[in-house]
Write a protein that holds these residues in place. Structure first.
Motif, PDB file in Angstrom:
ATOM      1  N   SER A 581      40.506  45.507  30.155  1.00  0.00           N
ATOM      2  CA  SER A 581      41.958  45.563  29.985  1.00  0.00           C
ATOM      3  C   SER A 581      42.552  44.176  29.804  1.00  0.00           C
ATOM      4  O   SER A 581      43.725  44.048  29.447  1.00  0.00           O
ATOM      5  CB  SER A 581      42.614  46.238  31.202  1.00  0.00           C
ATOM      6  OG  SER A 581      42.119  47.549  31.373  1.00  0.00           O
ATOM      7  N   GLY A 582      41.747  43.137  30.063  1.00  0.00           N
ATOM      8  CA  GLY A 582      42.222  41.761  30.013  1.00  0.00           C
ATOM      9  C   GLY A 582      42.563  41.254  31.395  1.00  0.00           C
ATOM     10  O   GLY A 582      43.586  41.637  31.957  1.00  0.00           O
ATOM     11  N   SER A 583      41.691  40.443  31.977  1.00  0.00           N
ATOM     12  CA  SER A 583      41.918  39.982  33.347  1.00  0.00           C
ATOM     13  C   SER A 583      41.434  38.553  33.509  1.00  0.00           C
ATOM     14  O   SER A 583      40.432  38.144  32.921  1.00  0.00           O
ATOM     15  CB  SER A 583      41.171  40.892  34.332  1.00  0.00           C
ATOM     16  OG  SER A 583      41.289  40.406  35.648  1.00  0.00           O
ATOM     17  N   LEU A 584      42.157  37.801  34.330  1.00  0.00           N
ATOM     18  CA  LEU A 584      41.782  36.433  34.674  1.00  0.00           C
ATOM     19  C   LEU A 584      41.279  36.338  36.112  1.00  0.00           C
ATOM     20  O   LEU A 584      41.100  35.232  36.625  1.00  0.00           O
ATOM     21  CB  LEU A 584      42.971  35.495  34.489  1.00  0.00           C
ATOM     22  CG  LEU A 584      43.342  35.189  33.030  1.00  0.00           C
ATOM     23  CD1 LEU A 584      44.723  34.582  32.948  1.00  0.00           C
ATOM     24  CD2 LEU A 584      42.314  34.280  32.389  1.00  0.00           C
ATOM     25  N   ASN A 585      41.065  37.449  36.754  1.00  0.00           N
ATOM     26  CA  ASN A 585      40.592  37.446  38.130  1.00  0.00           C
ATOM     27  C   ASN A 585      39.196  36.812  38.202  1.00  0.00           C
ATOM     28  O   ASN A 585      38.264  37.235  37.524  1.00  0.00           O
ATOM     29  CB  ASN A 585      40.545  38.880  38.667  1.00  0.00           C
ATOM     30  CG  ASN A 585      40.256  38.910  40.151  1.00  0.00           C
ATOM     31  OD1 ASN A 585      40.487  37.938  40.864  1.00  0.00           O
ATOM     32  ND2 ASN A 585      39.739  40.024  40.624  1.00  0.00           N
ATOM     33  N   GLY A 586      39.048  35.784  39.021  1.00  0.00           N
ATOM     34  CA  GLY A 586      37.765  35.106  39.161  1.00  0.00           C
ATOM     35  C   GLY A 586      37.483  34.063  38.104  1.00  0.00           C
ATOM     36  O   GLY A 586      36.439  33.419  38.143  1.00  0.00           O
ATOM     37  N   ARG A 587      38.388  33.896  37.159  1.00  0.00           N
ATOM     38  CA  ARG A 587      38.166  32.875  36.124  1.00  0.00           C
ATOM     39  C   ARG A 587      38.458  31.494  36.701  1.00  0.00           C
ATOM     40  O   ARG A 587      39.399  31.321  37.482  1.00  0.00           O
ATOM     41  CB  ARG A 587      39.073  33.097  34.930  1.00  0.00           C
ATOM     42  CG  ARG A 587      39.015  34.479  34.326  1.00  0.00           C
ATOM     43  CD  ARG A 587      37.686  34.767  33.676  1.00  0.00           C
ATOM     44  NE  ARG A 587      36.774  35.455  34.590  1.00  0.00           N
ATOM     45  CZ  ARG A 587      35.594  35.913  34.250  1.00  0.00           C
ATOM     46  NH1 ARG A 587      35.147  35.723  33.018  1.00  0.00           N
ATOM     47  NH2 ARG A 587      34.844  36.529  35.115  1.00  0.00           N
TER      48      ARG A 587
END
Length: 730
Positions: A581-587
């Motif tokens: 879905s598009g996520s920056l979690n953990g980036r």
């Protein structure tokens, strides 16, 4: 390569009178009047094929009942219908399922043909009116909010959501002067995006809803048992088929243009509304019965158009027959390819239909599909839309060297940079912890409490850098593709770039057992574009051929993505769905570094290409006269866009609408005289940082992925583009 317009296209004006027969009708190939192509043999062959597939569907499946016993049941030979087991297998399972496949396939085929005709766009698909997105939202609402578990509940909520979505599209398209093909396209895309984003919000916060949704969204006829479900929607399907039949004559007149249609006594606005209602009834019923079987409406319309040509009546009839045949055949394959399990029917449709669609487009008869390249169309005299000449108003000189800078574009870039700096400060400060601005600034530079420094530098700062890099890459990629296509609605998704990159990352995750293979994104994007380019016949001038192959590539990649998610455990699939879905979690910085390096190389190249890219706003002949090779510029810009989009997907997944919105906003700020390359990168970075911050703080204790935030907000933005005079695409 010349990309086609994503929306409605207008055929180029005739440069010479068409040959005519004595009766006054234009001649087609071989001297035959146009539109008199012998399609009835094709209709007969389609009916025979359909009957054969229906017989095969009745003979294959669970219960180990062969064709002989099925025939005995149908003819009631020796009282076969009194056999309880035979009655269960044939009468309650196979017969309803086969009839449902025939009706659902015919409904999607007819809806696809009608939608392609009313929008004058052979790339239109039945999900265009937001029907699939509305049905998905209805089902997820029923599961997550009301705890619906029965198939009847799914049916009711799917149908209600589909009708609601189409009603909103009709209201939007009918506002400010009546509905038009482009307004239908944009309204459906906007409503579909918003509903899709809301569906993502509900799924992310409900693992149980996602577990059920990921099975339903693949599409299947396995749940058809008995006649009650089909009986409930048969009247709706009948009304949709009847309305579609009644609109064939007005649609034929509408193909001549609105003015001629009015002269013949028809009302174009009412015709489009009637077609939209017919498409809604047919598609909503099909989605409620079998789930969102995408791609079938597009495929059936193409198959029918390759044989029937532009005749609306025959086109609609053949599309219905082909849709029924394809879905019935796919349902048979779904039962046998993975025994004792069933494969998702939508995946089978994509795997079978995509190569068939590519074969049609590459055939000599593709001219019958009206695949003209609008980019090569010559505007009528007096209406040539040429960009205004650049008027730089700030000159910097140093000896023999001089640099001309447009004041407005320069001011817009500085303003965007200032807004981006403010957004970074807000993103570093916002969150669940109680950090004031002073402590946040100290932690950014490594001073203050150790926990503050760890929180800001380890978690927030790395994520912000990843958002900046990915957003800038997406904005720049969108600017390049929109300029190439001469259409501000064109994004890298048109070439299957996002889906190819996403599928590659998921495959690498499956193979390695871990996640974070950012390098798979550019490789997947490059592989998708290479396949599209080679299969479509190279970087020629047939923009529609490239687009059709890109759509087929996206369908195949989407099928791979859905199967990969459905086959994994719930926990693993849930985390991967968040990323898709598009996520920056953990980036963090380690993952963002490759994109930063890529941007450091690609942005200067894009700035160099922008000067030549601006010339492509004129015709190719004008560009060549100015010393620019259009083919080389398009190839270079296409490769730049693919590399940028692939890097962004590898970092944060397919974040939607940034590639669309960033160039539009940057163009509004900088003015129409320049290609807003730098402004698009700054705007894309600003949008992703703000969306990620909003997703972290909007719901206490729950994080909404950045891609879902941009999708929910992207729908209203697309409506703004639709309803704004200056933003309305040509």
């Amino acid at each position: 390569m010349t990309l086609s317009q994503a929306g409605v296209t207008k055929a180029p004006p005739a440069t010479a009178p068409e040959p005519r027969r004595p009766g006054g009708r234009p001649e087609g190939p071989g001297g035959r009047p146009e539109g008199t192509r012998p399609t009835w043999p094709a209709v007969t062959a389609a009916v025979v094929l359909l009957l054969a597939l229906a017989a095969l569907s009745l003979s294959v499946g669970a219960g180990e009942v062969g064709p002989g016993r099925v025939l005995d049941y149908l003819l009631n030979h020796d009282g076969a219908r009194a056999d309880g087991r035979l009655a269960l297998v044939v009468g309650d399972l196979r017969l309803p399922r086969t009839l449902t496949a025939l009706l659902v396939g015919a409904a999607l085929g007819v809806a696809g043909a009608q939608l392609q005709s009313v929008t004058r766009n052979p790339l239109a698909e039945t999900g265009l009116l937001g029907v699939n997105a509305g049905a998905s939202l209805g089902v997820v609402l029923g599961i997550a909010v009301l705890g619906v578990q029965s198939s009847y509940g799914y049916l009711a909520f799917a149908f209600g959501g589909a009708v609601l979505a189409s009603a909103l599209v009709l209201l939007i398209a009918g506002s400010r002067g009546g509905g038009s093909p482009m307004r239908l396209v944009l309204g459906g895309s906007a409503v579909g995006a918003t509903f899709g984003g809301l569906t993502g919000v509900l799924i992310v916060n409900s693992p149980e809803a996602y577990d059920r949704y990921r099975v339903w969204v693949l599409g299947s006829l396995a749940g058809v048992e008995g006649w009650s479900t089909l009986a409930r929607l048969t009247p709706v399907l009948g009304a949709g088929f009847l309305l579609a039949a009644l609109t064939t004559r007005p649609l034929t007149a509408l193909a001549l243009g609105d003015d001629l249609a009015r002269g013949l006594g028809h009302r174009p606005g009412a015709t489009r509304a009637a077609v939209a209602v017919a498409v809604t009834l047919l598609t909503a019923s099909a989605v409620a019965l079998a789930g969102p079987v995408s791609f079938l409406g597009l495929l059936a319309g193409f198959l029918a158009r390759s044989l029937a040509g532009p005749r609306i009546g025959r086109l609609t009839l053949l599309a219905g027959l082909f849709g029924a045949a394809v879905l019935t055949g796919a349902d048979v394959l779904a039962r046998v390819v993975a025994r004792p399990y069933e494969a998702p029917v939508s995946v089978i449709v994509a795997l079978v239909g995509a190569p068939a669609l590519i074969a049609i487009v590459r055939s000599r008869r593709s001219a019958a599909l009206a695949l003209s390249d609008p980019a090569e169309a010559t505007p009528p005299a007096g209406r040539r839309a040429e960009p205004p000449a650049p008027k730089p108003d700030l000159a910097l000189r140093y000896g023999a060297w001089s640099l001309l800078l447009p004041r407005r574009a320069l001011a817009a870039s500085f303003g965007l940079a200032a807004a981006l700096l403010a957004a970074v400060v807000v993103a570093a400060h916002a969150g669940q912890s109680e950090l004031d601005l002073g402590r946040t600034f100290q932690a950014v530079f490594g001073y203050g409490d150790r926990l503050d420094v760890l929180l800001v530098q380890k978690f927030r700062l790395g994520r912000i850098v990843a958002a900046l890099a990915a957003g800038a890459a997406l904005g720049l990629a969108g600017c390049l593709t929109q300029t190439l296509a001469r259409n501000r609605l064109a994004t890298p998704e048109l070439l299957g770039v996002n889906d190819g990159a996403t599928a590659a990352v998921l495959i690498s995750a499956t193979a390695s057992g871990t996640f974070g293979a950012w390098w798979a994104g550019p490789l997947g994007a490059l592989a998708a574009v290479l396949v599209v380019t080679l299969v479509s016949g190279g970087l020629g001038a047939r923009g529609y051929r490239v687009l059709v192959v890109g759509l087929a590539m996206s369908a195949l990649a989407s099928a791979v993505i859905q199967v990969a998610l459905a086959r994994r455990s719930l926990n693993s699939a849930g985390s991967l769905y968040v990323w898709t879905s598009g996520s920056l979690n953990g980036r963090d910085l380690a993952i963002a570094t490759p994109v930063l390096v890529g941007l450091a190389v690609l942005v200067p190249l894009a700035l160099v290409a922008a000067r030549r890219l601006a010339v492509l706003r004129f015709d190719d002949s004008v560009a060549s006269a100015l010393g620019v090779d259009p083919g080389r510029v398009r190839l270079a810009c296409l490769l730049l866009a693919v590399a940028l989009a692939g890097l962004a997907v590898g970092v944060c997944g397919p974040v939607g609408f940034v590639a669309l919105a960033a160039p539009v906003v940057a163009g509004r700020l900088a003015g129409p005289a320049r290609v807003p390359v730098l402004g698009s990168a700054l705007t894309g970075a600003l949008l992703v940082v703000l969306a990620d911050t909003l997703g972290r703080v909007l719901l206490g204790g729950v994080e909404i992925p950045v891609g879902i935030v941009t999708t929910v907000l992207g729908g209203p933005f697309l409506l703004w583009v639709l309803l704004s005079r200056k933003g309305s695409p040509a």
